[in-house]
Structure formats: structure tokens, C-alpha cells
Write an enzyme that holds these catalytic residues in place. Structure first.
Site, short mmCIF file in Angstrom:
data_model
loop_
_atom_site.label_atom_id
_atom_site.label_comp_id
_atom_site.label_asym_id
_atom_site.label_seq_id
_atom_site.Cartn_x
_atom_site.Cartn_y
_atom_site.Cartn_z
N HIS A 53 1.25 26.35 -10.75
CA HIS A 53 1.78 26.10 -12.09
C HIS A 53 3.19 25.53 -12.04
CE1 HIS A 53 -1.75 28.43 -13.14
NE2 HIS A 53 -1.66 27.86 -14.33
N CYS A 62 -2.34 7.37 -12.34
CA CYS A 62 -1.57 8.47 -11.75
C CYS A 62 -0.07 8.32 -11.95
CB CYS A 62 -1.90 8.61 -10.26
SG CYS A 62 -3.59 9.17 -9.98
N GLU A 86 -7.86 17.33 -4.32
CA GLU A 86 -7.38 17.21 -5.70
C GLU A 86 -8.54 17.36 -6.68
OE1 GLU A 86 -3.44 14.42 -5.74
OE2 GLU A 86 -5.34 13.45 -6.11
#
Length: 157
Positions: A80, A32, A119
Site C-alpha cells: 500500500h 503506464c 504484476e
């Protein structure tokens, strides 16, 4: 004739929304640490009694009102977007996002009790404040700021 009484009863409602975003956990000791994206799902938990009269009678909140409160936040800060940039953190984890969303919406969504962030299909986190937990924070220009305990929900000038 069916007789019912909703007044005084407590209800738990959920409203879910989704967005696509990228983030990077700077300093993380795993994969990550690289920039990557998720298809996030966020669920708001709202608790309270029903409204007893008026156009929202027998509702805790109108789901359309919740959607309106969420729409601007998602468009401006989440969908986005690079969460590192828009949320002002070098480590916008799911925990951070849940707390951020709660702090952002707490004044606009009456009865907001918890925020759950997913997630992936198998990873989720929930922020459920203790008494006064999120009240010491406010969102200022998209960034989570401590309000120094002034209790008014606004960051100091």
C-alpha cells in the site's frame, strides 16, 4: 526402517509473498505513464544444501526466517505504498522491483538465488544475478545505491 541421507544434496526452495502498491512510469510511452496499481506477487528462489545438525536440521532455510526477513521490507517499502516514493525511482518497473528486492534481501536470506515479480497473472520478470551482479548495490533509506564496488554490501558514506 527407511534410510535416507540429505547431506550434500542441493535443493531449490521458493517462498512467495504478495502486496498491493501503485507506481507510475514517468516518461513511458504507454498507459503506464499514468499512476496505477497492481496486486504484486513476489517469489524468492533459495538454493543450497540442508543444514546437517541443530534446530534447523534437514532444512535449507526455515521458511519462518524467510518470512521474518520479508515482513519488515514489505511493510516499510512495498505494501500500500507509492513505489516511486519508497523505492526512490521515477520508473519502478517490475525489473527494477525484482533487482531492488534482491539487493534488499541478499544479506538476510541465505542462498537467495533469484527474485520473480508478477504484476498480473500474465506478466512476470525474474532477476537472477550473474556472479557478483547485485553485490555492487545496497539499499540505503529505501533507495538502490551503487556501492562503487567496495564489495562490503554497504553504500559509501
Amino acid at each position: 526402517v527407511l534410510c535416507y541421507e540429505l547431506a550434500g544434496r542441493m535443493f531449490v526452495l521458493e517462498k512467495t509473498f504478495s502486496f498491493e502498491a501503485m507506481h507510475q512510469l514517468v516518461g513511458h510511452d504507454g498507459k503506464c505513464a499514468r499512476a496505477h496499481g497492481h496486486s504484486y506477487k513476489v517469489t524468492l528462489e533459495i538454493r543450497g544444501p540442508v543444514v546437517e545438525d541443530g534446530p534447523k536440521r534437514n532444512m535449507v532455510v526455515d521458511f519462518a526466517d524467510v518470512s521474518a526477513a520479508v515482513r519488515g521490507m514489505v511493510g516499510e517499502f512495498l505494501d500500500h505504498r507509492s513505489l516511486n516514493e519508497t523505492l526512490g525511482s521515477d520508473s519502478p518497473t517490475a525489473e527494477y522491483i525484482a533487482f531492488w528486492v534482491f539487493a534488499y534481501l541478499r544479506k538476510d536470506v541465505k542462498g537467495l538465488a533469484a527474485v520473480r515479480v508478477e504484476e498480473t497473472n500474465s506478466t512476470r520478470v525474474e532477476y537472477r544475478p550473474e556472479a557478483g551482479g547485485a553485490l555492487e548495490y545496497a539499499i540505503v533509506d529505501g533507495v538502490l545505491r551503487r556501492t562503487c564496488g567496495n564489495g562490503n554490501g554497504h553504500a559509501p558514506s
